[in-house]
Design a protein around this motif. Structure first.
Motif, PDB file in Angstrom:
ATOM      1  N   SER B 120       0.853  -1.189   0.000  1.00  0.00           N
ATOM      2  CA  SER B 120       0.000   0.000   0.000  1.00  0.00           C
ATOM      3  C   SER B 120       0.885   1.233   0.000  1.00  0.00           C
ATOM      4  N   ILE B 121       0.405   2.310  -0.602  1.00  0.00           N
ATOM      5  CA  ILE B 121       1.171   3.552  -0.617  1.00  0.00           C
ATOM      6  C   ILE B 121       0.323   4.732  -0.186  1.00  0.00           C
ATOM      7  N   ALA B 122      -0.995   4.539  -0.091  1.00  0.00           N
ATOM      8  CA  ALA B 122      -1.885   5.683   0.118  1.00  0.00           C
ATOM      9  C   ALA B 122      -2.170   5.949   1.589  1.00  0.00           C
ATOM     10  N   ARG B 123      -1.792   5.043   2.484  1.00  0.00           N
ATOM     11  CA  ARG B 123      -2.131   5.220   3.888  1.00  0.00           C
ATOM     12  C   ARG B 123      -1.019   5.979   4.601  1.00  0.00           C
ATOM     13  N   PRO B 124      -1.319   6.488   5.802  1.00  0.00           N
ATOM     14  CA  PRO B 124      -0.237   7.156   6.535  1.00  0.00           C
ATOM     15  C   PRO B 124       0.797   6.171   7.067  1.00  0.00           C
ATOM     16  N   PHE B 125       0.392   4.932   7.356  1.00  0.00           N
ATOM     17  CA  PHE B 125       1.343   3.919   7.810  1.00  0.00           C
ATOM     18  C   PHE B 125       1.254   2.745   6.848  1.00  0.00           C
ATOM     19  N   ASN B 126       2.213   2.629   5.957  1.00  0.00           N
ATOM     20  CA  ASN B 126       2.116   1.612   4.911  1.00  0.00           C
ATOM     21  C   ASN B 126       2.910   0.365   5.254  1.00  0.00           C
ATOM     22  N   TYR B 127       2.361  -0.760   4.847  1.00  0.00           N
ATOM     23  CA  TYR B 127       3.028  -2.035   5.058  1.00  0.00           C
ATOM     24  C   TYR B 127       3.057  -2.809   3.743  1.00  0.00           C
ATOM     25  N   ILE B 128       3.995  -3.757   3.660  1.00  0.00           N
ATOM     26  CA  ILE B 128       4.136  -4.603   2.482  1.00  0.00           C
ATOM     27  C   ILE B 128       4.068  -6.039   2.973  1.00  0.00           C
ATOM     28  N   THR B 129       3.447  -6.927   2.214  1.00  0.00           N
ATOM     29  CA  THR B 129       3.470  -8.347   2.565  1.00  0.00           C
ATOM     30  C   THR B 129       4.276  -9.081   1.509  1.00  0.00           C
ATOM     31  N   ILE B 130       5.186  -9.965   1.950  1.00  0.00           N
ATOM     32  CA  ILE B 130       5.988 -10.728   0.995  1.00  0.00           C
ATOM     33  C   ILE B 130       5.701 -12.215   1.169  1.00  0.00           C
ATOM     34  N   ASN B 131       6.034 -13.012   0.146  1.00  0.00           N
ATOM     35  CA  ASN B 131       5.619 -14.413   0.154  1.00  0.00           C
ATOM     36  C   ASN B 131       6.682 -15.357   0.710  1.00  0.00           C
ATOM     37  N   LYS B 132       7.605 -14.845   1.509  1.00  0.00           N
ATOM     38  CA  LYS B 132       8.568 -15.734   2.181  1.00  0.00           C
ATOM     39  C   LYS B 132       8.468 -15.497   3.687  1.00  0.00           C
ATOM     40  N   GLY B 133       8.503 -16.586   4.448  1.00  0.00           N
ATOM     41  CA  GLY B 133       8.385 -16.456   5.895  1.00  0.00           C
ATOM     42  C   GLY B 133       9.482 -17.197   6.617  1.00  0.00           C
ATOM     43  N   SER B 134       9.165 -17.656   7.832  1.00  0.00           N
ATOM     44  CA  SER B 134      10.202 -18.267   8.669  1.00  0.00           C
ATOM     45  C   SER B 134      10.788 -19.520   8.017  1.00  0.00           C
ATOM     46  N   LYS B 135       9.996 -20.202   7.168  1.00  0.00           N
ATOM     47  CA  LYS B 135      10.516 -21.410   6.515  1.00  0.00           C
ATOM     48  C   LYS B 135      11.704 -21.083   5.618  1.00  0.00           C
ATOM     49  N   ALA B 136      11.677 -19.884   5.005  1.00  0.00           N
ATOM     50  CA  ALA B 136      12.769 -19.497   4.105  1.00  0.00           C
ATOM     51  C   ALA B 136      13.894 -18.784   4.856  1.00  0.00           C
ATOM     52  N   GLY B 137      13.718 -18.606   6.174  1.00  0.00           N
ATOM     53  CA  GLY B 137      14.775 -17.973   6.951  1.00  0.00           C
ATOM     54  C   GLY B 137      14.545 -16.504   7.238  1.00  0.00           C
ATOM     55  N   VAL B 138      13.343 -15.992   6.936  1.00  0.00           N
ATOM     56  CA  VAL B 138      13.050 -14.589   7.222  1.00  0.00           C
ATOM     57  C   VAL B 138      12.769 -14.430   8.715  1.00  0.00           C
ATOM     58  N   ARG B 139      13.348 -13.419   9.323  1.00  0.00           N
ATOM     59  CA  ARG B 139      13.137 -13.139  10.739  1.00  0.00           C
ATOM     60  C   ARG B 139      12.758 -11.666  10.897  1.00  0.00           C
ATOM     61  N   PRO B 140      12.120 -11.330  12.045  1.00  0.00           N
ATOM     62  CA  PRO B 140      11.826  -9.908  12.262  1.00  0.00           C
ATOM     63  C   PRO B 140      13.100  -9.073  12.277  1.00  0.00           C
ATOM     64  N   GLU B 141      12.978  -7.818  11.895  1.00  0.00           N
ATOM     65  CA  GLU B 141      14.063  -6.842  11.904  1.00  0.00           C
ATOM     66  C   GLU B 141      15.157  -7.128  10.891  1.00  0.00           C
ATOM     67  N   LEU B 142      14.785  -7.809   9.799  1.00  0.00           N
ATOM     68  CA  LEU B 142      15.722  -7.914   8.685  1.00  0.00           C
ATOM     69  C   LEU B 142      15.372  -6.832   7.672  1.00  0.00           C
ATOM     70  N   GLY B 143      16.368  -6.329   6.982  1.00  0.00           N
ATOM     71  CA  GLY B 143      16.130  -5.294   5.981  1.00  0.00           C
ATOM     72  C   GLY B 143      15.588  -5.889   4.691  1.00  0.00           C
ATOM     73  N   VAL B 144      14.832  -5.089   3.936  1.00  0.00           N
ATOM     74  CA  VAL B 144      14.308  -5.529   2.649  1.00  0.00           C
ATOM     75  C   VAL B 144      14.698  -4.491   1.594  1.00  0.00           C
ATOM     76  N   ILE B 145      15.267  -4.950   0.469  1.00  0.00           N
ATOM     77  CA  ILE B 145      15.658  -4.034  -0.599  1.00  0.00           C
ATOM     78  C   ILE B 145      15.095  -4.545  -1.920  1.00  0.00           C
ATOM     79  N   ASP B 146      15.019  -3.697  -2.927  1.00  0.00           N
ATOM     80  CA  ASP B 146      14.764  -4.218  -4.267  1.00  0.00           C
ATOM     81  C   ASP B 146      15.899  -3.750  -5.171  1.00  0.00           C
ATOM     82  N   GLN B 147      15.761  -3.951  -6.467  1.00  0.00           N
ATOM     83  CA  GLN B 147      16.902  -3.669  -7.332  1.00  0.00           C
ATOM     84  C   GLN B 147      17.258  -2.193  -7.367  1.00  0.00           C
ATOM     85  N   ASN B 148      16.316  -1.327  -6.935  1.00  0.00           N
ATOM     86  CA  ASN B 148      16.581   0.111  -7.008  1.00  0.00           C
ATOM     87  C   ASN B 148      17.070   0.704  -5.697  1.00  0.00           C
TER      88      ASN B 148
END
Lengths: 173, 289
Positions: B120-148
């Motif tokens: 979402s981009i239109a709200r005052p507090f925006n969140y993103i959901t991604i399709n990888k979770g703890s099974k893939a090794g994602v943990r809270p407080e990890l950074g997320v980047i894209d190619q840009n």
């Protein structure tokens, strides 16, 4: 009553994901947000008890909050809207008995009063949501634009949705 | 007693209403994104499966622009590899290979590739959901980047999905600096435009030009140093007595997020144990601004 429960469940399971997947991405100019899922509150029959309305309203808001990651914002707005629904309804029409157990729509209420009813609910909802948002992050120049634009946009889409449903019903008859 | 019951029954709607208002307000004012229950976020199983099926349908729509971005990034990386190779060969020629200490063997950062299923981009507090979770090794407080550039930081993790606090969320402050200088400030979104953010607390004597690149400072364990974040926009002379506030055009295009990478810092535990003494301070400012 039982029939209404089924209709509400189907509408809930369709409208909440639709709102999250489609309507939330139809934001215009970053100001106009279509809150189509408040049709769940619009469709509550006027004879439905306030207690049940408030519970259903809260559930609608909670579902939306889970999808949109806005904890409490939609729940609170929907709860208040569901509570205020009946007095708002009686602003425009007094014919309770004709509408026993039926959802308000342009067909059952008459176009004019239904339009006013939907417009009022859209306005109330936009005011509630954006005021609650403003408590978290206040951007004064955006607040009023957002309320007006979203009210009109929501109103337009809900009216469209309602007319689509009517036509389908007539075809079946 | 009877009268009491009668009173409650007569006014039951007020009690029901009050109960749900209090319940909603509890959720509303518990604003810390790390303390929310998983099932009340979009990383919950039911909600994320809806988003996953939705993204299966729509993920094809902006493949062209994603592809262009990837090609551009690829070219940049190739140029960088060439430069590094040149550097390595220079060192070899100088005969430093014998005396240099071998690397410890553990890579500093690993990257988990994930796909954005809700954004979402239109709200005052925006969140993103991604399709990888703890099974893939994602943990809270990890950074997320894209190619840009920088996208956000993971807050809630389910088994097959995770919720990311977007850079477009005032809860998230990112420590940044101006490229090729060590002046640093903290980047925060002001809720107005999804393409722009503010770089605050930049010292008054900072030298900069419009068009300079803003990169991550590397002062927290979340992001590697030098990741591009944004570009300084012209005409922004906001400042108070001691600090500049610059308007920054973000490099990551939040309107068309597709594939992202979760940054895993392999030295995180080591860094955390070092800063354990400052735990109290870090709790109040988790992103080290």
């Amino acid at each position: 009553m039982n029939q209404f429960a089924i209709r509400f469940t189907i509408a809930y399971l369709l409208l909440i994901p639709l709102q999250a997947l489609v309507f939330d991405h139809m934001v215009l100019f970053n100001v106009a947000v279509p809150f189509v899922f408040i049709y769940l509150i619009v469709m509550l029959p006027v004879t439905l008890g306030t207690n049940v309305s408030v519970v259903l309203g809260f559930l609608a808001g909670l579902g939306m909050d889970m999808f949109a990651d806005t904890p409490g914002m939609n729940s609170l707005s929907c709860t208040i809207l569901a509570f205020a629904r009946k007095p708002l309804f009686h602003l425009y029409t007094t014919m309770d008995d004709d509408l026993a157990g039926r959802s308000p729509s342009a067909q059952t209420m008459g176009s004019a009063s239904f339009l006013k009813y939907v417009l009022t609910l859209s306005l109330c909802y936009s005011v509630l949501v954006f005021t609650i948002e403003a408590f978290q992050l206040f951007i004064p120049e955006l607040l009023l634009t957002r309320i007006v634009a979203s009210t009109l946009y929501t109103f337009l889409l809900i009216y469209t949705l309602d007319s689509l449903l009517i036509r389908r019903r007539e075809k079946r008859l | 007693m009877n009268e009491l019951i009668l009173f409650f029954r007569k006014n039951s709607k007020w009690f029901v209403f009050g109960f749900f208002v209090v319940l909603s307000c509890t959720m509303l004012f518990n604003s810390n994104p790390y303390h929310q229950h998983l099932y009340l976020t979009s990383a919950g199983r039911a909600v994320s499966s809806v988003y996953k099926s939705g993204s299966m349908l729509s993920s094809y729509l902006n493949l062209r622009s994603i592809n262009e971005d990837l090609n551009r990034r690829n070219a940049e990386l190739q140029a960088e590899i060439a430069a590094q190779n040149e550097l390595i060969s220079t060192f070899r020629e100088l005969g430093y290979t014998d005396t240099l200490v071998a690397d410890s063997g553990v890579r500093h950062f690993d990257f988990i590739v994930a796909h954005v299923i809700n954004n979402s981009i239109a709200r005052p507090f925006n969140y993103i959901t991604i399709n990888k979770g703890s099974k893939a090794g994602v943990r809270p407080e990890l950074g997320v980047i894209d190619q840009n550039g920088v996208v956000g930081i993971v807050s809630n993790v389910g088994s097959g999905s995770a919720r990311v606090i977007s850079l477009l969320n005032p809860n998230f402050r990112l420590s940044c600096k101006i490229k090729r200088s060590d002046y640093f400030g903290s980047l925060v979104w002001d809720g107005k435009d999804p393409r722009e953010a503010l770089l605050e607390e930049l010292p008054r004597h900072t030298v900069f030009n419009p068009g300079d690149t803003i990169v991550t400072s590397g002062y927290s364990a979340v992001f590697p140093e030098g990741l591009p974040v944004g570009v300084i926009m012209p005409d922004n002379n906001e400042h108070n007595e001691n600090f500049f506030t610059l308007r920054v055009r973000l490099l990551a295009d939040f309107t068309t997020l597709g594939n992202v990478q979760v940054v895993v810092n392999n030295y995180r535990a080591e860094l955390d144990s070092l800063s354990a003494g400052e735990a109290e301070e870090a709790k109040r400012k988790p992103f080290g601004n």
